[in-house]
Each structure stands twice: as C-alpha cells, then as structure tokens.
Motif scaffolding. Structure first.
Motif, PDB file in Angstrom:
ATOM      1  N   ILE A 103       0.825  -1.204   0.000  1.00  0.00           N
ATOM      2  CA  ILE A 103       0.000   0.000   0.000  1.00  0.00           C
ATOM      3  C   ILE A 103       0.863   1.260   0.000  1.00  0.00           C
ATOM      4  O   ILE A 103       0.505   2.275  -0.615  1.00  0.00           O
ATOM      5  CB  ILE A 103      -1.008   0.000   1.172  1.00  0.00           C
ATOM      6  CG1 ILE A 103      -2.059   1.099   0.949  1.00  0.00           C
ATOM      7  CG2 ILE A 103      -0.301   0.159   2.525  1.00  0.00           C
ATOM      8  CD1 ILE A 103      -3.253   1.003   1.874  1.00  0.00           C
ATOM      9  N   LEU A 104       2.021   1.216   0.658  1.00  0.00           N
ATOM     10  CA  LEU A 104       2.941   2.352   0.625  1.00  0.00           C
ATOM     11  C   LEU A 104       3.484   2.546  -0.786  1.00  0.00           C
ATOM     12  O   LEU A 104       3.566   3.684  -1.283  1.00  0.00           O
ATOM     13  CB  LEU A 104       4.082   2.124   1.617  1.00  0.00           C
ATOM     14  CG  LEU A 104       5.188   3.184   1.653  1.00  0.00           C
ATOM     15  CD1 LEU A 104       4.629   4.567   1.978  1.00  0.00           C
ATOM     16  CD2 LEU A 104       6.276   2.801   2.662  1.00  0.00           C
ATOM     17  N   MET A 105       3.851   1.480  -1.452  1.00  0.00           N
ATOM     18  CA  MET A 105       4.317   1.561  -2.835  1.00  0.00           C
ATOM     19  C   MET A 105       3.240   2.129  -3.745  1.00  0.00           C
ATOM     20  O   MET A 105       3.517   2.975  -4.611  1.00  0.00           O
ATOM     21  CB  MET A 105       4.741   0.172  -3.324  1.00  0.00           C
ATOM     22  CG  MET A 105       5.921  -0.428  -2.600  1.00  0.00           C
ATOM     23  SD  MET A 105       7.462   0.440  -2.963  1.00  0.00           S
ATOM     24  CE  MET A 105       7.621   0.124  -4.712  1.00  0.00           C
ATOM     25  N   GLN A 106       2.014   1.691  -3.532  1.00  0.00           N
ATOM     26  CA  GLN A 106       0.898   2.162  -4.367  1.00  0.00           C
ATOM     27  C   GLN A 106       0.731   3.674  -4.252  1.00  0.00           C
ATOM     28  O   GLN A 106       0.622   4.384  -5.256  1.00  0.00           O
ATOM     29  CB  GLN A 106      -0.387   1.447  -3.949  1.00  0.00           C
ATOM     30  CG  GLN A 106      -1.625   1.918  -4.703  1.00  0.00           C
ATOM     31  CD  GLN A 106      -2.903   1.285  -4.146  1.00  0.00           C
ATOM     32  OE1 GLN A 106      -2.843   0.239  -3.502  1.00  0.00           O
ATOM     33  NE2 GLN A 106      -4.028   1.923  -4.391  1.00  0.00           N
ATOM     34  N   TYR A 107       0.731   4.190  -3.029  1.00  0.00           N
ATOM     35  CA  TYR A 107       0.547   5.620  -2.821  1.00  0.00           C
ATOM     36  C   TYR A 107       1.771   6.414  -3.283  1.00  0.00           C
ATOM     37  O   TYR A 107       1.642   7.525  -3.805  1.00  0.00           O
ATOM     38  CB  TYR A 107       0.254   5.912  -1.353  1.00  0.00           C
ATOM     39  CG  TYR A 107      -1.211   5.796  -0.996  1.00  0.00           C
ATOM     40  CD1 TYR A 107      -1.996   6.922  -0.805  1.00  0.00           C
ATOM     41  CD2 TYR A 107      -1.820   4.543  -0.864  1.00  0.00           C
ATOM     42  CE1 TYR A 107      -3.342   6.823  -0.487  1.00  0.00           C
ATOM     43  CE2 TYR A 107      -3.158   4.421  -0.542  1.00  0.00           C
ATOM     44  CZ  TYR A 107      -3.913   5.571  -0.355  1.00  0.00           C
ATOM     45  OH  TYR A 107      -5.251   5.461  -0.049  1.00  0.00           O
ATOM     46  N   ALA A 108       2.955   5.853  -3.089  1.00  0.00           N
ATOM     47  CA  ALA A 108       4.176   6.540  -3.527  1.00  0.00           C
ATOM     48  C   ALA A 108       4.199   6.701  -5.041  1.00  0.00           C
ATOM     49  O   ALA A 108       4.712   7.697  -5.558  1.00  0.00           O
ATOM     50  CB  ALA A 108       5.403   5.760  -3.067  1.00  0.00           C
ATOM     51  N   ASN A 109       3.637   5.742  -5.747  1.00  0.00           N
ATOM     52  CA  ASN A 109       3.624   5.795  -7.207  1.00  0.00           C
ATOM     53  C   ASN A 109       2.484   6.619  -7.775  1.00  0.00           C
ATOM     54  O   ASN A 109       2.488   6.933  -8.968  1.00  0.00           O
ATOM     55  CB  ASN A 109       3.537   4.371  -7.778  1.00  0.00           C
ATOM     56  CG  ASN A 109       4.884   3.704  -7.896  1.00  0.00           C
ATOM     57  OD1 ASN A 109       5.866   4.335  -8.257  1.00  0.00           O
ATOM     58  ND2 ASN A 109       4.938   2.401  -7.600  1.00  0.00           N
ATOM     59  N   THR A 110       1.520   7.001  -6.919  1.00  0.00           N
ATOM     60  CA  THR A 110       0.323   7.679  -7.450  1.00  0.00           C
ATOM     61  C   THR A 110       0.007   8.945  -6.652  1.00  0.00           C
ATOM     62  O   THR A 110       0.646   9.973  -6.837  1.00  0.00           O
ATOM     63  CB  THR A 110      -0.874   6.709  -7.449  1.00  0.00           C
ATOM     64  OG1 THR A 110      -1.082   6.186  -6.116  1.00  0.00           O
ATOM     65  CG2 THR A 110      -0.647   5.551  -8.403  1.00  0.00           C
ATOM     66  N   MET A 111      -0.931   8.878  -5.746  1.00  0.00           N
ATOM     67  CA  MET A 111      -1.478  10.058  -5.084  1.00  0.00           C
ATOM     68  C   MET A 111      -0.436  10.868  -4.321  1.00  0.00           C
ATOM     69  O   MET A 111      -0.518  12.094  -4.238  1.00  0.00           O
ATOM     70  CB  MET A 111      -2.606   9.660  -4.122  1.00  0.00           C
ATOM     71  CG  MET A 111      -3.826   9.098  -4.811  1.00  0.00           C
ATOM     72  SD  MET A 111      -5.084   8.590  -3.624  1.00  0.00           S
ATOM     73  CE  MET A 111      -5.573  10.173  -2.964  1.00  0.00           C
ATOM     74  N   LEU A 112       0.550  10.191  -3.725  1.00  0.00           N
ATOM     75  CA  LEU A 112       1.527  10.876  -2.877  1.00  0.00           C
ATOM     76  C   LEU A 112       2.915  10.956  -3.522  1.00  0.00           C
ATOM     77  O   LEU A 112       3.907  11.178  -2.831  1.00  0.00           O
ATOM     78  CB  LEU A 112       1.625  10.183  -1.513  1.00  0.00           C
ATOM     79  CG  LEU A 112       0.368  10.270  -0.639  1.00  0.00           C
ATOM     80  CD1 LEU A 112       0.562   9.515   0.672  1.00  0.00           C
ATOM     81  CD2 LEU A 112      -0.011  11.716  -0.356  1.00  0.00           C
ATOM     82  N   ARG A 113       2.975  10.840  -4.828  1.00  0.00           N
ATOM     83  CA  ARG A 113       4.276  10.828  -5.503  1.00  0.00           C
ATOM     84  C   ARG A 113       5.062  12.121  -5.295  1.00  0.00           C
ATOM     85  O   ARG A 113       6.299  12.120  -5.343  1.00  0.00           O
ATOM     86  CB  ARG A 113       4.105  10.549  -6.998  1.00  0.00           C
ATOM     87  CG  ARG A 113       3.342  11.627  -7.757  1.00  0.00           C
ATOM     88  CD  ARG A 113       3.020  11.169  -9.174  1.00  0.00           C
ATOM     89  NE  ARG A 113       2.315  12.192  -9.922  1.00  0.00           N
ATOM     90  CZ  ARG A 113       1.015  12.441  -9.826  1.00  0.00           C
ATOM     91  NH1 ARG A 113       0.268  11.727  -8.984  1.00  0.00           N
ATOM     92  NH2 ARG A 113       0.441  13.382 -10.540  1.00  0.00           N
ATOM     93  N   LYS A 114       4.361  13.235  -5.041  1.00  0.00           N
ATOM     94  CA  LYS A 114       5.044  14.508  -4.819  1.00  0.00           C
ATOM     95  C   LYS A 114       5.242  14.822  -3.336  1.00  0.00           C
ATOM     96  O   LYS A 114       5.690  15.901  -2.977  1.00  0.00           O
ATOM     97  CB  LYS A 114       4.282  15.642  -5.494  1.00  0.00           C
ATOM     98  CG  LYS A 114       4.294  15.551  -7.014  1.00  0.00           C
ATOM     99  CD  LYS A 114       3.689  16.780  -7.663  1.00  0.00           C
ATOM    100  CE  LYS A 114       3.805  16.703  -9.185  1.00  0.00           C
ATOM    101  NZ  LYS A 114       3.221  17.910  -9.843  1.00  0.00           N
ATOM    102  N   LYS A 115       4.937  13.838  -2.478  1.00  0.00           N
ATOM    103  CA  LYS A 115       5.069  14.054  -1.028  1.00  0.00           C
ATOM    104  C   LYS A 115       5.923  12.981  -0.353  1.00  0.00           C
ATOM    105  O   LYS A 115       6.012  12.937   0.859  1.00  0.00           O
ATOM    106  CB  LYS A 115       3.680  14.105  -0.384  1.00  0.00           C
ATOM    107  CG  LYS A 115       2.795  15.215  -0.960  1.00  0.00           C
ATOM    108  CD  LYS A 115       1.450  15.269  -0.286  1.00  0.00           C
ATOM    109  CE  LYS A 115       1.500  16.106   0.956  1.00  0.00           C
ATOM    110  NZ  LYS A 115       0.193  16.241   1.617  1.00  0.00           N
ATOM    111  N   MET A 116       6.550  12.143  -1.151  1.00  0.00           N
ATOM    112  CA  MET A 116       7.430  11.099  -0.629  1.00  0.00           C
ATOM    113  C   MET A 116       8.884  11.551  -0.748  1.00  0.00           C
ATOM    114  O   MET A 116       9.290  12.130  -1.763  1.00  0.00           O
ATOM    115  CB  MET A 116       7.235   9.792  -1.403  1.00  0.00           C
ATOM    116  CG  MET A 116       5.877   9.151  -1.184  1.00  0.00           C
ATOM    117  SD  MET A 116       5.750   8.395   0.461  1.00  0.00           S
ATOM    118  CE  MET A 116       4.062   7.761   0.389  1.00  0.00           C
ATOM    119  N   LEU A 117       9.690  11.251   0.281  1.00  0.00           N
ATOM    120  CA  LEU A 117      11.054  11.755   0.373  1.00  0.00           C
ATOM    121  C   LEU A 117      12.035  10.631   0.667  1.00  0.00           C
ATOM    122  O   LEU A 117      11.783   9.786   1.534  1.00  0.00           O
ATOM    123  CB  LEU A 117      11.144  12.795   1.502  1.00  0.00           C
ATOM    124  CG  LEU A 117      10.147  13.955   1.441  1.00  0.00           C
ATOM    125  CD1 LEU A 117      10.005  14.588   2.810  1.00  0.00           C
ATOM    126  CD2 LEU A 117      10.595  14.981   0.417  1.00  0.00           C
TER     127      LEU A 117
END
Length: 293
Positions: free
Chosen positions: A238-252
C-alpha cells in the motif's frame, strides 16, 4: 561552497548526528547503541563505530548526496546528554556544500525550547526540527508542545516526527522505557489542522500504522512522508501504491544513517517497483521543493 543542486544526485532527508558531543559517553550509552546495532544488523552502534558529523559530510560528499542531519534531544527520558544543536549547525556551515542543518528540542523544555528554536533558525540557519515522540515521551498533539510548533511555523522551518515502531530500546529490558503508542501518526493529524502552515514530515514507513500515515498525508497538504529506516524491499504494497500515485510529490528519500546507509537503501530502491517518473521526485525534487533550496 554552497550546495550545488545540479551536482548532487539525491537529498537524504533523514540522517543522525549520533556520537555524543563531549569526549566520553554517558552510562548506559554503549548498551543502548549495541541494541541499535543488533536491531539494524550493522556495527554502527559499537564503540568507535559511530560516524562524527564530519565523517558523515565526507561520506555523503563522496557520493554526491546532500544530507539533512540532526541530533535527538531526549535527555529527560534517556539521561543521555544531547549533541548540542549549535555544534551540529556550525559543522554543517563548514560543510554547506553537502550538509543541511536540522536541530532537536525536547518540547518538555517549554519556553526555553521556544527561545532556542527561534534563535537556531535566525542565527544558525537551521531549516527544521526533529521530534521523536517515543524517545521524548509525549503525544505529538499534547498542547504543551504547541508553543514550540508555533515558533517553528512562524520561522518557516520544518517539523520532522518519528512515526511507527522504533529500533530504540528494541530487545532491551522494558524496551528501555520507550512507549510505542506515542508515535502513532494519527496524532499528527491534529497538529496539521492546528498548524496548517507548518511543514510536517512523518518519518519512516509507519508500522503498524501505515494506513494512518497515508491517510494523514493524503488529507493534509502540509504533511509529507520520508521513507527512511527501512530498506525499500520491505515497503508494504500500500505504501508503494501511494508513492507511485497520489503521494508521488510528497514522498522523500531518507536513509536513517548510520543505522541504514544510503548505499544499501539506494541499491534496494533501484530494484523496487517504483515508476520511472516517480524516482527523481523521491530522490531529489520533492525535498528540493520542501526545503526551498
């Protein structure tokens, strides 16, 4: 020489200044670090194995990776003297081509801590503050911390919070007194509401509260997530899913140096199932924007 963003390949948002600032370690510090070394399966906690801030600068310069570095002020709970914020900031200033200074203030220090925070930003160029609710023994939404958050928000600095389980005290008797409940990321939803202009980073994949962290970061525009403390090969789907989509500009990108080295993290990141267009965002671009570099 100031930081040259064109020359660096990544920005590590999460590195530690671990070695005590004076010549001797406090009682119990060796055992504490030995427990950390066992948890992370590396020798970094052993006597003489912790890198100094200068060592860290040299390591990151060789790899052309910029590093946000900070101590952790948990004197009240652990009895271990903190690494002085001013000293970390001064060493960062001497290595400003590669190091970015954050500080740490135990919120229980009250108005003394508030004054220190404002002074560190204004006089030492500190860009953010690290909080570790489990080590510092507080709920992030406890009102006693709000004056400190207000100062950090007013000064335009960042608040970075440990979230999820911690290697600190793991396997030690009573967990070294560390209470995991303080680091549930949902408590930071209140902080994000009450301080909407405060830039907040939720540090680490937030096991066992990963979905809570993703929920807060999705709902609150001022909340980001750093991916430190875990190898990317262990990230939950689920972390990978969000990192690749909705939160791609908020992952560091964050390593958790010296517990996890950027060499290890980046090697596993290369093999992980991140989209090609997302990789540069995580490695550099999101942090560049957040840090206003």
């Amino acid at each position: 020489m100031p930081l040259n963003l064109d020359d660096i390949i990544a920005i590590d948002i999460h590195t530690h200044a671990e070695e005590p600032c004076d010549s001797c370690r406090d009682d119990g510090y060796n055992e504490f670090q030995a427990g950390m070394a066992q948890y992370f399966k590396n020798p970094a906690g052993a006597e003489g194995m912790l890198p100094t801030v200068q060592d860290t600068a040299a390591y990151y310069r060789e790899r052309r990776i910029a590093a946000v570095i900070f101590p952790v002020d948990a004197e009240r709970e652990t009895g271990f003297r903190r690494y002085h914020n001013e000293e970390v900031a001064q060493i960062c200033a001497e290595n400003d081509d590669i190091l970015i200074p954050f500080a740490s203030i135990d919120p229980w220090k009250g108005k003394v801590g508030v004054r220190e925070a404002r002074r560190l930003v204004r006089d030492f160029g500190v860009k953010g503050f690290k909080f570790h609710p489990t080590m510092q023994g507080f709920y992030p939404n406890d009102r006693m911390a709000y004056e400190l958050y207000e100062a950090i928000q007013d000064e335009g600095a960042i608040a970075l919070f440990h979230t999820g389980q911690t290697g600190v005290g793991s396997g030690m008797r009573g967990g070294m007194g560390m209470r995991l409940k303080f680091s549930n990321p949902m408590y930071l939803d209140d902080v994000a509401v009450d301080f909407p202009d405060l830039k907040i980073i939720l540090a680490h994949p937030s096991f066992p509260w990963q979905e809570e962290a993703l929920s807060v970061a999705t709902h609150k525009p001022n909340v980001y997530i750093d991916l430190s403390g875990w190898s990317p090969k262990y990230f939950p789907p689920i972390l990978m899913q969000y990192a690749n989509t909705m939160l791609r500009k908020k992952m560091l990108f964050g390593s958790d140096w010296p517990a996890i080295t950027p060499d290890r993290w980046l090697a596993d990141f290369e093999k992980a199932d991140f989209r090609d267009e997302v990789r540069p965002l995580i490695l550099k671009e999101n942090a560049k924007r957040l840090l206003n570099l």
